[in-house]
Scaffold this motif. Structure first.
Motif, PDB file in Angstrom:
ATOM      1  N   GLU A  60       0.798  -1.225   0.000  1.00 49.26           N
ATOM      2  CA  GLU A  60       0.000   0.000   0.000  1.00 49.26           C
ATOM      3  C   GLU A  60       0.835   1.280   0.000  1.00 49.26           C
ATOM      4  N   THR A  61       2.114   1.164   0.303  1.00 46.34           N
ATOM      5  CA  THR A  61       2.941   2.367   0.412  1.00 46.34           C
ATOM      6  C   THR A  61       4.096   2.414  -0.589  1.00 46.34           C
ATOM      7  N   HIS A  62       4.119   1.488  -1.551  1.00 39.06           N
ATOM      8  CA  HIS A  62       5.221   1.499  -2.519  1.00 39.06           C
ATOM      9  C   HIS A  62       4.874   0.686  -3.761  1.00 39.06           C
ATOM     10  N   LEU A  63       5.685   0.853  -4.784  1.00 34.76           N
ATOM     11  CA  LEU A  63       5.606   0.034  -5.983  1.00 34.76           C
ATOM     12  C   LEU A  63       6.709  -1.009  -5.915  1.00 34.76           C
ATOM     13  N   HIS A  64       6.340  -2.266  -6.062  1.00 34.69           N
ATOM     14  CA  HIS A  64       7.336  -3.338  -6.127  1.00 34.69           C
ATOM     15  C   HIS A  64       7.604  -3.628  -7.591  1.00 34.69           C
ATOM     16  N   LEU A  65       8.874  -3.540  -8.009  1.00 32.29           N
ATOM     17  CA  LEU A  65       9.281  -3.773  -9.390  1.00 32.29           C
ATOM     18  C   LEU A  65      10.388  -4.818  -9.408  1.00 32.29           C
ATOM     19  N   ASP A  66      10.230  -5.896 -10.195  1.00 35.87           N
ATOM     20  CA  ASP A  66      11.314  -6.874 -10.277  1.00 35.87           C
ATOM     21  C   ASP A  66      11.433  -7.459 -11.670  1.00 35.87           C
ATOM     22  N   VAL A  67      12.562  -8.126 -11.906  1.00 35.11           N
ATOM     23  CA  VAL A  67      12.866  -8.688 -13.232  1.00 35.11           C
ATOM     24  C   VAL A  67      13.024 -10.207 -13.151  1.00 35.11           C
ATOM     25  N   ILE A  68      12.190 -10.858 -12.354  1.00 34.57           N
ATOM     26  CA  ILE A  68      12.248 -12.312 -12.235  1.00 34.57           C
ATOM     27  C   ILE A  68      12.089 -12.961 -13.602  1.00 34.57           C
ATOM     28  N   GLU A  69      12.791 -14.059 -13.825  1.00 34.14           N
ATOM     29  CA  GLU A  69      12.710 -14.775 -15.105  1.00 34.14           C
ATOM     30  C   GLU A  69      11.409 -15.574 -15.172  1.00 34.14           C
ATOM     31  N   ARG A  70      10.655 -15.375 -16.247  1.00 35.79           N
ATOM     32  CA  ARG A  70       9.448 -16.158 -16.501  1.00 35.79           C
ATOM     33  C   ARG A  70       9.447 -16.611 -17.952  1.00 35.79           C
TER      34      ARG A  70
END
Length: 312
Positions: free
Chosen positions: A294-304
């Protein structure tokens, strides 16, 4: 004379095949007295007869199988419906089960089944060719960073070739600076240049730019959502960054918060940059995804597989 008669008598008995009695006194050479001659031969001794048992006594007399004589055996208990299930008593069976469970519980610790140890994957090594190209592209964008030493904190946490990033663009700082993989740093720099800056110029006064990305987390060894069980977080691999707010060139700070119903330009700015982030990152979680974001944006580059994206 009497002695002679006795001898003749004995000779006669022997010649006629008579035998002497097996037991008892030998014949006396003296004649029996009148009293002895007339005394009757005693009858064999008889045991007193046991009086006949009454029917009641016969019923009470124990039988060979341990029951009572002619008395009917006590019937086995039956359930209330009168049907004999033939099953053992439930209480006795329950007692055996509970005893077995108690025996298992009371076993010493060294006799109990040991849980297999948890195995964690090793820190993944960077592909040298891909890593060199990533560093070159990041430098071309004007990012400021230094190459740090390999991180291996155990439990699957670590980065083979971490970057200590200070700025994602020449005029956009990452505050505080953070350790991150090159791939994630490059995605962050491209998103900021190609999506965030243009959105700020449209949403706010003309010429307004983003000066600082205020991050809440880069590399950290933990599970997802700081849980005590579950999968390891992408932060533990250096693949993720959490953006808590943006500082604009006019000094204003735009905090990340639930803005789905926010009809202002600030709300439009947050929704626009969140949607565009899915073009650069494999995972995008905003305040509408769950309470943990609720207080941030989570951004990641996990391999899919097949470049699949998860954005919400």
């Amino acid at each position: 004379m009497r002695c002679h008669i006795s001898l003749i008598f004995l000779s006669t008995l022997i010649l006629t095949g008579a035998s002497l009695p097996k037991t008892g006194p030998l014949p006396s050479d003296k004649p029996p007295t009148e009293t002895q001659a007339e005394a009757p031969i005693p009858a064999p001794e008889k045991k007193p007869e046991t009086p006949a048992k009454t029917d009641e006594e016969k019923k009470r007399e124990p039988s060979a199988d341990g029951g009572q004589g002619n008395e009917a055996p006590t019937p086995d208990p039956k359930p209330a419906d009168g049907k004999d299930t033939g099953k053992p008593d439930d209480k006795a069976s329950d007692g055996k089960k509970s005893d077995a469970a108690g025996d298992e519980k009371d076993k010493p610790a060294d006799e109990k089944a040991e849980e297999p140890p948890i195995t964690y994957p090793p820190v993944e090594n960077e592909n040298p060719v891909e890593y060199a190209k990533c560093v070159s592209d990041l430098k071309a964008l004007g990012a400021v960073f230094t190459e740090a030493k390999r991180i291996d904190d155990g439990k699957g946490c670590g980065i083979d070739k971490p970057l200590d990033v200070t700025s994602v663009l020449p005029d956009v700082k990452l505050a505080p600076k953070g350790l991150i993989r090159c791939e994630a740093a490059l995605a962050l720099a491209r998103w900021t240049k190609e999506a965030v800056q243009p959105a700020a110029d449209v949403a706010f006064a003309k010429g307004t730019t983003v000066k600082t990305l205020n991050q809440a987390s880069t590399y950290i060894c933990r599970l997802r959502n700081n849980a005590t069980t579950g999968k390891i977080s992408e932060h533990a691999h250096g693949n993720a960054v959490d953006i808590a707010s943006f500082t604009l060139s006019d000094g204003k700070t735009i905090e990340i918060q639930p803005r789905d119903e926010d009809g202002t330009m600030t709300g439009a700015f947050q929704r626009a940059i969140t949607a565009s982030a899915c073009l650069y990152f494999k995972t995008v979680l905003d305040p509408g995804s769950d309470a943990a974001h609720e207080t941030h944006l989570h951004l990641d580059v996990i391999e899919r597989r097949n470049e699949y994206r998860y954005c919400r």
